[in-house]
Each structure stands twice: as structure tokens, then as C-alpha cells.
Enzyme design. Structure first.
Site, mmCIF file in Angstrom:
data_model
loop_
_atom_site.group_PDB
_atom_site.id
_atom_site.type_symbol
_atom_site.label_atom_id
_atom_site.label_comp_id
_atom_site.label_asym_id
_atom_site.label_seq_id
_atom_site.Cartn_x
_atom_site.Cartn_y
_atom_site.Cartn_z
ATOM 1 N N ASP A 139 11.495 -4.781 4.355
ATOM 2 C CA ASP A 139 10.148 -5.233 4.603
ATOM 3 C C ASP A 139 9.892 -6.652 5.077
ATOM 4 O OD1 ASP A 139 6.929 -4.110 4.058
ATOM 5 O OD2 ASP A 139 7.567 -6.378 3.678
ATOM 6 N N ASP B 62 5.546 -5.298 -1.243
ATOM 7 C CA ASP B 62 6.758 -5.428 -0.265
ATOM 8 C C ASP B 62 7.785 -4.554 -0.741
ATOM 9 O OD1 ASP B 62 5.446 -7.337 0.997
ATOM 10 O OD2 ASP B 62 6.532 -9.218 0.353
ATOM 11 N N CYS C 225 2.359 5.353 -1.318
ATOM 12 C CA CYS C 225 3.123 5.307 -2.663
ATOM 13 C C CYS C 225 4.213 5.886 -2.540
ATOM 14 C CB CYS C 225 2.258 5.826 -3.728
ATOM 15 S SG CYS C 225 3.278 6.200 -5.254
ATOM 16 N N CYS D 2 4.713 9.212 -4.712
ATOM 17 C CA CYS D 2 4.019 10.471 -4.270
ATOM 18 C C CYS D 2 3.490 10.516 -3.129
ATOM 19 C CB CYS D 2 3.031 10.727 -5.746
ATOM 20 S SG CYS D 2 1.741 9.802 -5.260
ATOM 21 N N CYS E 26 -0.790 2.788 -7.384
ATOM 22 C CA CYS E 26 -1.038 4.063 -6.964
ATOM 23 C C CYS E 26 -2.261 4.704 -8.035
ATOM 24 C CB CYS E 26 0.312 4.906 -7.104
ATOM 25 S SG CYS E 26 0.009 6.551 -6.728
ATOM 26 N N CYS F 221 -0.360 8.664 -9.065
ATOM 27 C CA CYS F 221 0.574 8.686 -10.072
ATOM 28 C C CYS F 221 0.817 7.797 -10.965
ATOM 29 C CB CYS F 221 1.735 9.139 -9.344
ATOM 30 S SG CYS F 221 2.719 7.749 -8.504
ATOM 31 N N GLU G 41 10.347 -2.535 10.247
ATOM 32 C CA GLU G 41 9.262 -1.958 10.612
ATOM 33 C C GLU G 41 8.990 -2.568 12.197
ATOM 34 O OE1 GLU G 41 4.873 -1.120 8.750
ATOM 35 O OE2 GLU G 41 6.079 -2.937 8.322
#
Ligand SMILES: [Zn+2]
Length: 379
Positions: free
Chosen positions: A194, A361, A332, A335, A351, A354, A279
Site C-alpha cells: 500500500d 495502510d 476489512c 471478513c 471493523c 467482526c 494499487e
């Protein structure tokens, strides 16, 4: 496999050589501007526009009468400048076409006249170029000492050398054709990387690469020097002095950033991951976070990607890019829950489904790595 690699290093010029380099850069700039105005004349008159070859022929015919001073420099300097001009037009037309198709935003970049005020510029030489342990031999200029010994590879075919000036220092960039053995495919892990504004890069292995502290400190200094420069009377000697200081600081910051990126990308490539997932850069989103993003982020991120890609390939890794629409920092990594309300300044991912909590990052990098694992499961 033959590859072409560029090596850039600082020159240690004496006064005679500096004058010669200034003349070459001047001739290159002159030829470029002359070519551009000739192009525009022909275009306005509705005739076929000239290319680099026809412009060079025309220039050579005029040399003895119009530009006798050009005999003082290597013929490569104006010739390569005209080639650059042709390339500039090709890039312009390519972008215009993309823009019509809606694939390019922003300016198309119509070639501009070069000015001495924006810097001395550069020139490219081809032909007989010899590289020694601590020197480089260039046509017409002769043997120039290098500040760093042993960096330029002495074997391999030299295709061209570009000499450039930046903030009072002179550099040479040499294009060398080298024989490269096909890399052994890497067998390491899949890692996601990232790229960020605050930290340079975070991997899915929880490894972080920080921006150097010197960068932030110097960015403050840069702002101060910029203010000082703009307060000086236009055209005054003091303004020129301030401009030189400002240019040196710009160059210093660029060097610090470049060095940090080189160190991080080399370290990453050396771990030999099987796949590196990055990315696709969302420059517009980055710009949203204003000042710091502009100073640190935008240039650094595409450069990071460029370096990591070529270094990873040399180490036998594959580099994959994930679409910028994939919400890597909002999802997340445990999950798959998506945080639609996340803001740019939220540094920690929480999150609500969960209960997973992680650095934003790091969570993003893990998601990037998982896209690759999902793909290999499907395959
Ligand atoms: Zn979750």
C-alpha cells in the site's frame, strides 16, 4: 535477454569542460526552439510539417551561414534535440487521440519553447563514448571525471549519454545495453504493498517504509525559501540569489525522496516475493488531501511503482496492479465488511462487523495481497 539500463551519476567538471557543456546545452536548446518555430511556420502555411530528419538536413544547410557557432559543438547536440522535438509532437498527438476517446484527462502537452530562465537544460550525445572506472569520455568534450568511482558499468554497449544540469550540479545519464540472464521465477510469498502519503509504503507482512525525517524538515525550509524569493524585487541580484537557494533546496528534497524510494524498492525486491500486488494510482484522490500530498505523494508514488516494477522483474517476481476502484483501504481484511463512511484522515481501520482493528495502510496492503490469492484459488 538484452536490456537497456540507464545509469545517472554526477560529473566533476573543470572550467573548460563546464563552458563546453554550457555551449552544448545552448546549442541543443537553440536547435529545439528553431525546429519548433520551423514546424509552426510550415503548419500555418498549410504545408507538410517537417520531421527530425528533414529539420536536421535544413539546419545543416544553414549552419555555415546562419549558425557558424554551432561548429563548436558536437553535431549530436542539435540532432538529438530535434529528435526530442519530434518525440514531443508524437506524445502530444498520442495524448490528443486518447483525450478524444476519453482515456486521458488534463492537458495534451503541446511542445513549448525552451528558455534559459528555467534552467540550463541538457543535451544528448551518441557515438564513441567510453566509460572508465572514474571517468567518462564524450565526443568533443573529452574525458570528464566522475564524482563516484565504479558506479557506471565499464562493460556493455553505450547507446547514448545525456548531460544535464540541476541546481548548479552536472550529471550524466548513460544508456547501456546489457546482457541479462533470464531471472529464476521467485517462489516467495504474495505481498500487497500500500503506497501512502504519510508512510511511503506498507506491506501485507506488516513491514513499513517511512518517509525520511529530513524530508518533512526540508519541506518547511522550502516554503520559507519560497517566501523569501517572492519578496525580493523582480530582476534584482538578490532575487537571483534567492532563486538559486530555492532551486538547491528543491533538488535536495528530490534527492532525499529518490534515495528513500530506491532503498525501499530494492529492499522489497530482494525479499523475492512470488507476486507483488500494487494499487493503480488514484492521483485525484491523493490530491484531495492537499499540501502534504502534493509535496510528498504524487511524484513519489508513481516513481515507487516504476522502480519496484523493474526491480521485481529482475528478481523473478511478478507485479500485478489492482484497479483503483477496489476499496482496499475500506474493506476489512478479515471478513470483507466495507466501511463506507471512512475518511482520508482515519489512520486506523475498525471493523464494525467482526471487530478487527488494524493500521489502515496495513489492512489495505493485506487486501491487495488477498486479491492475488483469490485469483490463484479460482485458477
Ligand atoms: Zn471484519
Amino acid at each position: 535477454m538484452k536490456i537497456v539500463r540507464g545509469y545517472k551519476t554526477e560529473l566533476d567538471l573543470n572550467n573548460v569542460q563546464r563552458t563546453a557543456c554550457l555551449k552544448h546545452a545552448g546549442a541543443a536548446r537553440y536547435a529545439y526552439n528553431w525546429g519548433l518555430s520551423r514546424y509552426q511556420e510550415e503548419y500555418v502555411a498549410g504545408r507538410k510539417t517537417p520531421n527530425a530528419i528533414s529539420l536536421h538536413k535544413e539546419l545543416n544547410a544553414l549552419k555555415s551561414t546562419e549558425f557558424p557557432w554551432m561548429y563548436e559543438v558536437s553535431k549530436c547536440a542539435p540532432q538529438e534535440a530535434l529528435r526530442n522535438l519530434q518525440k514531443a509532437f508524437e506524445n502530444f498527438f498520442r495524448k490528443c487521440k486518447l483525450k478524444k476517446l476519453g482515456k486521458h484527462r488534463g492537458k495534451c502537452g503541446y511542445p513549448k519553447f525552451k528558455t534559459k530562465r528555467k534552467g540550463i537544460g541538457s543535451f544528448r550525445l551518441t557515438g564513441t563514448i567510453h566509460v572508465y572506472e572514474n571517468a567518462i569520455q564524450l565526443p568533443r568534450i573529452g574525458k570528464i571525471r566522475l564524482k563516484e568511482a565504479g558506479y557506471l558499468p565499464c562493460d556493455g554497449k553505450v547507446l547514448s549519454a545525456t548531460v544535464s544540469e540541476k541546481a548548479g550540479r552536472w550529471y550524466v545519464s548513460v544508456q547501456i545495453e546489457e546482457e541479462m540472464l533470464d531471472p529464476i521465477p521467485a517462489t516467495g510469498k504474495v505481498i500487497g504493498v500500500d503506497l501512502g502519503v504519510k508512510t511511503l509504503a506498507t506491506t501485507s507482512e506488516a513491514e513499513t517504509f517511512e518517509n525520511p525525517k529530513a524530508l518533512r524538515k526540508n519541506l518547511k525550509k522550502l516554503a520559507r525559501l519560497g517566501r523569501r524569493h517572492s519578496r525580493k524585487v523582480k530582476g534584482s541580484k538578490n532575487r537571483k540569489k534567492a532563486a538559486r537557494k530555492l532551486a538547491r533546496m528543491h533538488a535536495r528534497i528530490a534527492n532525499i525522496r529518490q534515495n528513500a524510494i530506491h532503498q525501499a524498492t530494492t529492499a522489497l525486491a530482494k525479499t523475492k516475493p512470488r507476486v507483488i500486488v500494487l494499487e493503480d494510482l488514484n492521483v485525484k484522490g491523493m490530491m484531495a488531501s492537499r499540501k502534504l500530498a502534493r509535496a510528498v505523494g504524487d511524484v513519489g508514488m508513481s516513481e515507487f511503482k516504476r522502480q519496484l516494477t523493474y526491480k521485481a522483474i529482475e528478481h523473478g517476481s511478478t507485479v500485478n496492479t489492482v484497479s483503483r476502484w477496489f476499496p482496499s483501504s475500506k474493506t476489512c481484511s478479515c471478513c470483507g465488511w466495507v466501511d463506507e463512511d471512512q475518511k482520508l484522515e482515519d489512520r486506523v481501520f475498525v471493523c464494525l462487523d467482526c471487530g478487527y482493528v488494524a493500521d489502515r495502510d496495513y489492512n489495505g496492503a493485506k487486501n491487495l495481497a488477498q486479491t492475488e490469492q483469490d485469483l490463484s484459488r479460482l485458477a
